[in-house]
Design an enzyme around this catalytic site. Structure first.
Site, PDB file in Angstrom:
ATOM      1  N   HIS A   1      34.042  28.285 117.213  1.00 54.28           N
ATOM      2  CA  HIS A   1      33.066  29.373 117.334  1.00 54.28           C
ATOM      3  C   HIS A   1      33.291  30.063 118.673  1.00 54.28           C
ATOM      4  O   HIS A   1      32.596  29.786 119.650  1.00 54.28           O
ATOM      5  CB  HIS A   1      31.638  28.804 117.242  1.00 54.28           C
ATOM      6  CG  HIS A   1      30.576  29.845 117.156  1.00 54.28           C
ATOM      7  ND1 HIS A   1      29.376  29.629 116.506  1.00 54.28           N
ATOM      8  CD2 HIS A   1      30.507  31.118 117.634  1.00 54.28           C
ATOM      9  CE1 HIS A   1      28.621  30.715 116.600  1.00 54.28           C
ATOM     10  NE2 HIS A   1      29.286  31.624 117.283  1.00 54.28           N
TER      11      HIS A   1
ATOM     12  N   GLU B   1      33.846  30.768 113.206  1.00 50.00           N
ATOM     13  CA  GLU B   1      32.454  31.185 113.164  1.00 50.00           C
ATOM     14  C   GLU B   1      32.213  32.263 114.218  1.00 50.00           C
ATOM     15  O   GLU B   1      32.900  32.313 115.233  1.00 50.00           O
ATOM     16  CB  GLU B   1      31.529  30.006 113.453  1.00 50.00           C
ATOM     17  CG  GLU B   1      31.664  28.856 112.489  1.00 50.00           C
ATOM     18  CD  GLU B   1      30.743  27.707 112.823  1.00 50.00           C
ATOM     19  OE1 GLU B   1      30.507  26.867 111.939  1.00 50.00           O
ATOM     20  OE2 GLU B   1      30.262  27.634 113.979  1.00 50.00           O
TER      21      GLU B   1
ATOM     22  N   HIS C   1      25.052  21.606 111.748  1.00 50.01           N
ATOM     23  CA  HIS C   1      24.313  21.715 112.990  1.00 50.01           C
ATOM     24  C   HIS C   1      23.511  20.441 113.213  1.00 50.01           C
ATOM     25  O   HIS C   1      22.575  20.129 112.486  1.00 50.01           O
ATOM     26  CB  HIS C   1      23.375  22.917 113.054  1.00 50.01           C
ATOM     27  CG  HIS C   1      23.144  23.371 114.475  1.00 50.01           C
ATOM     28  ND1 HIS C   1      22.262  22.753 115.332  1.00 50.01           N
ATOM     29  CD2 HIS C   1      23.728  24.348 115.214  1.00 50.01           C
ATOM     30  CE1 HIS C   1      22.292  23.338 116.514  1.00 50.01           C
ATOM     31  NE2 HIS C   1      23.184  24.306 116.476  1.00 50.01           N
TER      32      HIS C   1
END
Length: 259
Positions: free
Chosen positions: A49, A79, A207
């Site tokens: 990310h 991401e 997450h």
């Protein structure tokens, strides 16, 4: 209800390796070497990310990881927030994807000042801007996943935009876990995953998932094709080693007895 065996792919998020490297500068610990260890241990993909402030994974890291994932014939999942403008050292998510054509792109509505991603898209607000970006990513042969909250009511909009998958933001489940009563949140995740499947959307999740809470989540929430795990996995690896930790996660994601 009958159960059946299923396997969920594990994509290791290596952002935290880059956080440690960046705290001192230089090249150690080496992100590519760490990712190589994860893939050699059996992980089915790597997630990154890159953020505009370059706090961890950089655009240069992502370029290097494209070659590694190609070598192992696994997927790279990039991401990011497609609305964040480019700046020095960060070409922007769309430009990065145009250059690298990753197997999967997960669009996330995080702002520059967020410590970590903590909510999914509001499709009523964001769909007009998202739709052409989803189309462009698919034209580049990228699978598109959209970050959503459990209980999201906009899944039909995600389908209409052409998204392939949604990624369930599992923070609320992980937060409920220490109290020993995650069943209320699991019900909402289960309902959302079932609804996504009925609409033809694949389901990812991620997450704050960990070795402690992952097994129950996968046993209770159907159709989860991939989990991306970084913070907990890298933290656990400090005690037990990276290869051992990845293998322990694979024990959880493989042949889980699903409802």
């Amino acid at each position: 209800m009958a159960t059946e065996s299923a396997t969920t792919a594990l994509s290791v998020n290596v952002n935290k390796i880059a956080v440690l490297r960046n705290s001192r500068g230089g090249i150690e610990p080496d992100v590519v070497r760490a990712a190589h260890t994860c893939l050699a241990a059996g992980a089915q993909g790597i997630t990154v990310h890159p953020r505009p402030d370059r706090r961890h994974i950089t655009a240069e890291d992502v370029v290097a990881l494209v070659g590694l994932t190609a070598q192992f014939q696994v997927e790279l999942n990039i991401e990011g927030n497609p609305f964040a403008p480019p700046r020095v050292g960060y070409p922007g998510l769309m430009d990065l994807c145009a250059q690298l054509r990753p197997a999967q792109v997960t669009l996330v509505p995080d702002s520059d000042d967020q410590l970590t991603s903590d909510h999914g898209f509001d499709f009523e607000r964001d769909s007009v801007r998202l739709a052409p970006l989803v189309r462009q990513l698919k034209a580049w042969d990228c699978r598109v996943s959209l970050f959503v909250d459990a209980g999201c009511t906009g899944l039909p909009t995600a389908v209409a935009m052409g998204a392939d998958r949604v990624e369930l933001y599992t923070g609320p489940y992980a937060a409920a876990w220490p109290a020993g009563d995650p069943q209320d949140t699991l019900g909402l995740f289960r309902e959302t995953a079932l609804r996504a499947g009925q609409l033809g959307l694949g389901v990812n999740a991620g997450h704050d998932l960990s070795q402690d809470n992952l097994g129950l989540f996968l046993a209770e929430v159907p159709n989860v094709q991939e989990v991306s795990i970084g913070h907990a996995l890298i933290s656990e690896a400090l005690y037990d080693g990276l290869e051992t930790t990845v293998r322990r996660y694979l024990d959880i994601t493989t042949d889980i007895r699903r409802r």
